[in-house]
Design a protein around this motif. Structure first.
Motif, PDB file in Angstrom:
ATOM      1  N   SER A 133       2.047   6.161  -6.963  1.00 44.87           N
ATOM      2  CA  SER A 133       0.964   7.002  -7.457  1.00 44.87           C
ATOM      3  C   SER A 133       1.341   8.469  -7.338  1.00 44.87           C
ATOM      4  O   SER A 133       1.115   9.260  -8.254  1.00 44.87           O
ATOM      5  N   SER A 134       1.958   8.822  -6.218  1.00 43.82           N
ATOM      6  CA  SER A 134       2.394  10.206  -6.013  1.00 43.82           C
ATOM      7  C   SER A 134       3.441  10.592  -7.052  1.00 43.82           C
ATOM      8  O   SER A 134       3.390  11.676  -7.632  1.00 43.82           O
TER       9      SER A 134
ATOM     10  N   SER B 294       0.835  -1.197   0.000  1.00 42.26           N
ATOM     11  CA  SER B 294       0.000   0.000   0.000  1.00 42.26           C
ATOM     12  C   SER B 294       0.871   1.248   0.000  1.00 42.26           C
ATOM     13  O   SER B 294       0.628   2.186  -0.763  1.00 42.26           O
TER      14      SER B 294
ATOM     15  N   ARG C   7       3.872   9.213  -9.987  1.00 38.11           N
ATOM     16  CA  ARG C   7       3.232   9.281 -11.314  1.00 38.11           C
ATOM     17  C   ARG C   7       2.463  10.582 -11.471  1.00 38.11           C
ATOM     18  O   ARG C   7       2.493  11.208 -12.524  1.00 38.11           O
ATOM     19  N   ARG C   8       1.765  10.997 -10.392  1.00 37.39           N
ATOM     20  CA  ARG C   8       1.033  12.273 -10.465  1.00 37.39           C
ATOM     21  C   ARG C   8       2.004  13.423 -10.692  1.00 37.39           C
ATOM     22  O   ARG C   8       1.730  14.334 -11.477  1.00 37.39           O
TER      23      ARG C   8
ATOM     24  N   ALA D 157       2.501   1.565  -3.340  1.00 43.55           N
ATOM     25  CA  ALA D 157       1.531   2.016  -4.339  1.00 43.55           C
ATOM     26  C   ALA D 157       1.255   3.513  -4.179  1.00 43.55           C
ATOM     27  O   ALA D 157       1.163   4.248  -5.163  1.00 43.55           O
ATOM     28  N   GLU D 158       1.143   3.971  -2.918  1.00 40.60           N
ATOM     29  CA  GLU D 158       0.918   5.398  -2.687  1.00 40.60           C
ATOM     30  C   GLU D 158       2.103   6.216  -3.187  1.00 40.60           C
ATOM     31  O   GLU D 158       1.928   7.246  -3.818  1.00 40.60           O
TER      32      GLU D 158
END
Length: 100
Positions: free
Chosen positions: A70-71, A63, A73-74, A66-67
């Motif tokens: 994701s951060s 998790s 990638r953003r 993934a966070e």
């Protein structure tokens, strides 16, 4: 104690004592098996709790990863979007200037 002619009957007379010894032996075996079975259950419970804890830790790690992903990638997407908008603005600005 018994006369030689009554030796065969001595087992009959000792039947209660023999039966009592057998019952005691069976009781000891059952108690030993019960303690062993309880130890196995305790060991099994500890192993399943340890496995569950490892599984929870892996999920938490995934998790967090993934966070972070994701951060990241953003952030990259925002950078790409800004660059694209800047390039579009330059192209639009240059296109307008060349037409004038």
């Amino acid at each position: 104690v018994f006369a030689p002619s009554s030796r065969g009957l001595s087992a009959y007379y000792k039947k209660q004592e023999i039966q009592s010894d057998v019952n005691a032996s069976i009781t000891e075996q059952i108690e030993a098996y019960s303690m062993e079975a309880l130890a196995d259950c305790t060991s099994f419970t500890e192993r399943t709790e340890a496995a569950a804890a490892r599984s929870r830790q892996r999920r938490e790690d995934l998790s967090r990863t993934a966070e972070f992903g994701s951060s990241a990638r953003r952030g990259r997407l925002a950078g790409i979007t800004e660059a694209a908008l800047a390039a579009t603005a330059e192209d639009t600005g240059n296109g307008t200037e060349s037409k004038q």
